[in-house]
Design a protein around this motif. Sequence first.
Motif, PDB file in Angstrom:
ATOM      1  N   ARG A   1       0.766  -1.125   0.054  1.00 43.32           N
ATOM      2  CA  ARG A   1       0.047  -0.083   0.128  1.00 43.32           C
ATOM      3  C   ARG A   1       0.896   1.125   0.122  1.00 43.32           C
TER       4      ARG A   1
ATOM      5  N   THR B   1      -0.551   4.168   0.381  1.00 43.97           N
ATOM      6  CA  THR B   1      -1.502   5.074   1.426  1.00 43.97           C
ATOM      7  C   THR B   1      -2.416   4.170   2.236  1.00 43.97           C
ATOM      8  N   LYS B   2      -2.854   4.356   3.222  1.00 47.09           N
ATOM      9  CA  LYS B   2      -3.471   3.466   4.263  1.00 47.09           C
ATOM     10  C   LYS B   2      -4.944   3.124   3.393  1.00 47.09           C
ATOM     11  N   GLU B   3      -5.399   4.135   2.567  1.00 45.84           N
ATOM     12  CA  GLU B   3      -6.346   3.574   1.818  1.00 45.84           C
ATOM     13  C   GLU B   3      -6.371   2.656   0.526  1.00 45.84           C
ATOM     14  N   SER B   4      -5.173   2.564   0.146  1.00 44.79           N
ATOM     15  CA  SER B   4      -4.966   1.733  -1.042  1.00 44.79           C
ATOM     16  C   SER B   4      -5.305   0.444  -0.791  1.00 44.79           C
ATOM     17  N   SER B   5      -5.608  -0.305  -1.748  1.00 43.95           N
ATOM     18  CA  SER B   5      -6.060  -1.774  -1.476  1.00 43.95           C
ATOM     19  C   SER B   5      -4.828  -2.732  -1.958  1.00 43.95           C
TER      20      SER B   5
END
Length: 433
Positions: free
Chosen positions: A365, A367-371
């Motif tokens: 990832r 960023t924290k939001e990436s899958s």
Amino acid sequence: MRMVDLIAKKRDGQSLTNEEIQFIMNGYTNGDIPDYQMSAWAMAVFFRGMTEEETAALTLAMVHSGETIDLSKIEGIKVDKHSTGGVGDTTTLVLGPLVASVGVPVAKMSGRGLGHTGGTIDKLESVPGFHVEINNDQFIELVNQNKIAVIGQTGNLTPADKKLYALRDVTATVNSIPLIASSIMSKKIAAGADAIVLDVKTGAGAFMKDLEDARALAEAMVEIGKRVGRKTMAIISDMSQPLGYAIGNALEVKEAIDTLKGEGPEDLQELCLVLGSHMVYLAEKAASLEEARAMLEKAMQDGSALNTFKKFLAAQGGDVSVIDDPSKLPQAKYQIELIAQEDGYVTEIVADAVGTAAMLLGAGRATKESSIDLAVGLVLRKKIGDAVHKGESLVTIYSNSEQVDEVKNMLYENIKITPEPVQAPTLIYDKIL
Ligand code: URA
């Protein structure tokens, strides 16, 4: 007490008392001390450092800023292991079942990863059905039953560290030994470990690029452990090139299975045996390190390490048939070879750049939001010191897209081949007790 006076005191190179450190951390956690004062204080610590006493006081203040986990209902000495991070670091996946198989309770709280690959939970989730949604009581019951369970980060552990770490990240104060050491140790202590084995990495793919810094960090953490009554030791190990061959979630699970059978890459297996022996010894399951190592080698050979891994996966919903048939793990659509363009010897595999290449494929990832894509990643076919012939594969790229030119270019730039033979790097540099 006023925060401005404590900032000045640290700025002028004086030591803070226990009460003063508690005042700072309490005030910062509950919002009485603003970010701008905390930033000034962190910068003062960055330049002036902290004594061992101050560092231990800071660690405990962070531990007590939130909840702590009570593992007292688990029989035996709970030994946790922490790695300062690196590329292709499959040690946790191997060590958990390995030491559990000789009776050391492993009550592991893990997270999802940010960076080259996922964290331990992401990796384990490549096993179909595996989950960490268990409550605390089930967690404890499973550790007592199988000697190993993994749970996601629960509760409000070390909120002071969470807040301070985020602030350090944007104020250029991450790279301070007392701040790093207290940050890492506070989380281990709050998570209930009786004893702690640290794997401090050094080299291009590590947080601490040079050996002296790695040694200083290891010494600081071991000293904190001693001062707060937890048996702690550290190994300083190489991260100039990735550990093992696999970098990627399902690929690392497959490598962990091989290693638990005693058929893994030599460097990964050796590091697991060294770290594992110290865990077994600290857990008082062996009278010496030699005895501990012999127990672990036997567990790899007689199948008990793999069997413990199976029991652990099954208890948390995982499909254990992946162990005998790893093709049931998520599979990438394409396997593309990175072909050597010349004869010679591999002299450098820049670990962090190779990690970034795996991330570009989707293994980690940004960023924290990436899958993340559990199937993709890299498998090295050569390590530093190996001879290479033109036309041979250096790396297999596991990708879900046929378009991997950027990844290939990055790998070619960061895997150096020269005509003269070179020695493989030292795997374990030092041990701090
Ligand atoms: N990892 C942590 O948990 N804390 C630090 O300060 C640095 C790395």
